[in-house]
Design an enzyme around this catalytic site. Structure first.
Site, PDB file in Angstrom:
ATOM      1  N   HIS A  64      32.199 -13.758  -5.970  1.00  0.00           N
ATOM      2  CA  HIS A  64      30.993 -14.533  -6.275  1.00  0.00           C
ATOM      3  C   HIS A  64      30.085 -14.549  -5.051  1.00  0.00           C
ATOM      4  O   HIS A  64      30.528 -14.800  -3.930  1.00  0.00           O
ATOM      5  CB  HIS A  64      31.399 -15.949  -6.684  1.00  0.00           C
ATOM      6  CG  HIS A  64      30.234 -16.869  -6.833  1.00  0.00           C
ATOM      7  ND1 HIS A  64      29.102 -16.508  -7.540  1.00  0.00           N
ATOM      8  CD2 HIS A  64      30.004 -18.121  -6.364  1.00  0.00           C
ATOM      9  CE1 HIS A  64      28.230 -17.508  -7.498  1.00  0.00           C
ATOM     10  NE2 HIS A  64      28.763 -18.492  -6.785  1.00  0.00           N
TER      11      HIS A  64
ATOM     12  N   CYS B 182      29.613 -21.243 -11.725  1.00  0.00           N
ATOM     13  CA  CYS B 182      29.683 -19.929 -11.073  1.00  0.00           C
ATOM     14  C   CYS B 182      30.957 -19.162 -11.425  1.00  0.00           C
ATOM     15  O   CYS B 182      31.025 -17.951 -11.201  1.00  0.00           O
ATOM     16  CB  CYS B 182      29.567 -20.093  -9.561  1.00  0.00           C
ATOM     17  SG  CYS B 182      28.041 -20.923  -9.105  1.00  0.00           S
TER      18      CYS B 182
ATOM     19  N   ASN C 278      22.332 -16.735  -4.865  1.00  0.00           N
ATOM     20  CA  ASN C 278      23.473 -17.102  -5.708  1.00  0.00           C
ATOM     21  C   ASN C 278      22.977 -17.237  -7.148  1.00  0.00           C
ATOM     22  O   ASN C 278      22.239 -18.168  -7.462  1.00  0.00           O
ATOM     23  CB  ASN C 278      24.056 -18.420  -5.178  1.00  0.00           C
ATOM     24  CG  ASN C 278      25.206 -18.940  -6.018  1.00  0.00           C
ATOM     25  OD1 ASN C 278      25.444 -18.490  -7.140  1.00  0.00           O
ATOM     26  ND2 ASN C 278      25.917 -19.915  -5.479  1.00  0.00           N
TER      27      ASN C 278
HETATM   28  N1  COA Z   1      16.464 -24.788   6.759  1.00  0.00           N
HETATM   29  C1  COA Z   1      16.570 -25.340   7.963  1.00  0.00           C
HETATM   30  N2  COA Z   1      17.483 -26.290   8.251  1.00  0.00           N
HETATM   31  C2  COA Z   1      18.313 -26.668   7.261  1.00  0.00           C
HETATM   32  C3  COA Z   1      18.244 -26.123   5.974  1.00  0.00           C
HETATM   33  C4  COA Z   1      17.261 -25.141   5.741  1.00  0.00           C
HETATM   34  N3  COA Z   1      17.128 -24.540   4.540  1.00  0.00           N
HETATM   35  N4  COA Z   1      19.195 -26.698   5.208  1.00  0.00           N
HETATM   36  C5  COA Z   1      19.850 -27.574   5.987  1.00  0.00           C
HETATM   37  N5  COA Z   1      19.313 -27.562   7.228  1.00  0.00           N
HETATM   38  C6  COA Z   1      19.699 -28.340   8.395  1.00  0.00           C
HETATM   39  C7  COA Z   1      20.451 -29.600   8.023  1.00  0.00           C
HETATM   40  O1  COA Z   1      19.542 -30.640   7.722  1.00  0.00           O
HETATM   41  C8  COA Z   1      21.250 -29.844   9.271  1.00  0.00           C
HETATM   42  O2  COA Z   1      20.414 -30.482  10.212  1.00  0.00           O
HETATM   43  P1  COA Z   1      20.955 -31.681  11.121  1.00  0.00           P
HETATM   44  O3  COA Z   1      22.078 -31.075  11.910  1.00  0.00           O
HETATM   45  O4  COA Z   1      19.780 -32.043  11.939  1.00  0.00           O
HETATM   46  O5  COA Z   1      21.413 -32.717  10.159  1.00  0.00           O
HETATM   47  C9  COA Z   1      21.544 -28.450   9.825  1.00  0.00           C
HETATM   48  O6  COA Z   1      20.613 -27.572   9.169  1.00  0.00           O
HETATM   49  C10 COA Z   1      22.931 -27.945   9.576  1.00  0.00           C
HETATM   50  O7  COA Z   1      23.256 -28.179   8.241  1.00  0.00           O
HETATM   51  P2  COA Z   1      24.667 -27.811   7.686  1.00  0.00           P
HETATM   52  O8  COA Z   1      24.786 -28.348   6.290  1.00  0.00           O
HETATM   53  O9  COA Z   1      25.710 -28.188   8.670  1.00  0.00           O
HETATM   54  O10 COA Z   1      24.580 -26.223   7.657  1.00  0.00           O
HETATM   55  P3  COA Z   1      25.709 -25.216   7.301  1.00  0.00           P
HETATM   56  O11 COA Z   1      25.962 -24.301   8.428  1.00  0.00           O
HETATM   57  O12 COA Z   1      26.899 -25.872   6.684  1.00  0.00           O
HETATM   58  O13 COA Z   1      25.018 -24.347   6.150  1.00  0.00           O
HETATM   59  C11 COA Z   1      24.904 -24.171   3.765  1.00  0.00           C
HETATM   60  C12 COA Z   1      24.569 -25.002   4.972  1.00  0.00           C
HETATM   61  C13 COA Z   1      24.467 -24.915   2.513  1.00  0.00           C
HETATM   62  C14 COA Z   1      24.208 -22.839   3.861  1.00  0.00           C
HETATM   63  C15 COA Z   1      26.460 -23.902   3.742  1.00  0.00           C
HETATM   64  O14 COA Z   1      27.136 -25.114   3.923  1.00  0.00           O
HETATM   65  C16 COA Z   1      26.924 -23.280   2.457  1.00  0.00           C
HETATM   66  O15 COA Z   1      26.611 -22.136   2.160  1.00  0.00           O
HETATM   67  N6  COA Z   1      27.754 -23.997   1.659  1.00  0.00           N
HETATM   68  C17 COA Z   1      28.212 -23.487   0.391  1.00  0.00           C
HETATM   69  C18 COA Z   1      27.179 -23.749  -0.664  1.00  0.00           C
HETATM   70  C19 COA Z   1      27.460 -22.995  -1.936  1.00  0.00           C
HETATM   71  O16 COA Z   1      27.943 -21.903  -1.904  1.00  0.00           O
HETATM   72  N7  COA Z   1      27.124 -23.606  -3.073  1.00  0.00           N
HETATM   73  C20 COA Z   1      27.285 -23.006  -4.363  1.00  0.00           C
HETATM   74  C21 COA Z   1      28.717 -22.884  -4.709  1.00  0.00           C
HETATM   75  S1  COA Z   1      28.954 -21.981  -6.177  1.00  0.00           S
END
Ligand code: COA
Length: 321
Positions: free
Chosen positions: A246, A111, A276
């Site tokens: 980004h 990215c 993204n």
């Molecule tokens: N739909 C519904 N539930 C989902 C889900 C989805 N698409 N994806 C994950 N969950 C669930 C998880 O299983 C978890 O459940 P649990 O508590 O029962 O285990 C819960 O939602 C919370 O997950 P969590 O990972 O804590 O969510 P979050 O608030 O951290 O959001 C992301 C997850 C991935 C959106 C966030 O962490 C993020 O944006 N991270 C950066 C990723 C990124 O930018 N990557 C590319 C970099 S270049």
């Protein structure tokens, strides 16, 4: 004397995939995706190749710059998801666009690829080897996703963005950084079929990501990178006309905006439409902002990227068009 950005372009696949579409194949919902990421829909390659959209973005950028393919001395393509392992996307693009370019390279920095490509270009400008460079960032992350993994499949989209760089003094500062850490975010290579291989493990997951780990890294990397760039250049956050970050998560973008006390219009976003798109996200956004007439001559703009590697890249430019 390095470069200024003389033209921008972009191209998106025609296929739209909404959050509701995804909730039919994954245990997720529009409400969850929108509230956690800001994404409503993304574009995904269907009948097009990555080269098709990369070439269109490049053509649009050359047209916007008023430059002809014959004048391009170098083409850089940032991608981690080319149509072929080899030939490189930059080689394919040179042919498709009818460029004379002598220097032709792909840049795989995930990215952060756009800012790393700008860094490479600046070295060639400084060495006096080039007068015009075409940078195309093109990504087909849809091919690399585990479509059964709801935590990563919802985040990404495909797209291409491009810029033409010309000799000039629009580039004011550029800093790139890397730290080898594949634990939080990686995509495995293809399984070896060598009869001598003793253990290049078969991988059944594609994008492997610790979402929270990446989130924590991204928030601090963006905040630190922006403040360093601003302070080092004797500026204040108010002196920057636009922050083009980004597009990974609106929560990451908003945390940076709030940290620097800036209004929403200075942190434009299009993640809601495209998700993204990895290295393509900043040049696609730059193209939208440019074509909407929001950039004025001498505006100071910061580009800020982060991604797998782990990698970061920050660039201060003065708009010269
Ligand atoms: N739909 C519904 N539930 C989902 C889900 C989805 N698409 N994806 C994950 N969950 C669930 C998880 O299983 C978890 O459940 P649990 O508590 O029962 O285990 C819960 O939602 C919370 O997950 P969590 O990972 O804590 O969510 P979050 O608030 O951290 O959001 C992301 C997850 C991935 C959106 C966030 O962490 C993020 O944006 N991270 C950066 C990723 C990124 O930018 N990557 C590319 C970099 S270049």
């Amino acid at each position: 004397m390095s470069f200024y950005i003389s033209g921008t372009g972009s191209s998106l696949p025609k296929k739209k995939v909404t959050n509701d579409d995804l909730s039919k194949i994954l245990d997720t919902s529009d409400e969850w995706i929108t509230s956690r990421t800001g994404i409503s829909e993304r574009r995904v390659l269907s009948s097009e190749t990555l080269l098709d959209i990369a070439a269109e973005a490049g053509r649009n950028a050359m047209e916007n710059a008023g430059t002809s393919p014959a004048d391009i001395d170098m083409i850089l393509c940032a991608t981690l998801s080319g149509d072929f392992v080899t030939p490189s996307m930059s080689c394919l693009l040179k042919d498709r666009l009818g460029l004379n370019a002598k220097y032709v390279y792909d840049v795989n920095m995930a990215c952060s690829g756009f800012v790393f490509a700008l860094e490479m270009a600046s070295v060639y400008f400084d060495a006096g080897k080039v007068n015009r460079v075409l940078v195309v960032c093109a990504e087909a992350i849809s091919r690399l996703l585990d479509w059964n993994d709801r935590s990563s499949a919802i985040l990404f989209g495909d797209g291409a963005g491009a810029v033409v760089l010309e000799k000039g003094d629009g580039l004011k500062d550029l800093v790139v950084n890397t730290k080898a850490d594949s634990a939080v975010l990686h995509i495995s290579g293809v399984e070896s079929n060598s009869p001598f291989s003793e253990g290049y493990a078969k991988v059944d997951k594609r994008v492997v990501m610790d979402g929270q780990g990446v989130f924590i890294f991204a928030v601090s990397a963006i905040t630190d990178g922006l403040s360093t760039m601003i302070e080092k250049n004797g500026l204040t956050p108010d002196d920057i006309s636009m922050y083009l970050l980004h597009q990974a998560n609106t929560r990451i973008i908003n945390s940076a905006r709030k940290r620097f006390g800036q209004p929403e219009e200075k942190f434009p976003h299009n993640i809601e439409k495209y998700g993204n798109t990895s290295s393509a996200s900043i040049p696609i956004l730059l193209d939208e902002v440019n074509r909407s007439g929001k950039l004025k001559k001498n505006d100071k703009i910061i580009l800020g990227a982060f991604g797998a590697g782990l990698s970061t890249g920050f660039c201060l430019i003065e708009w010269q068009k």
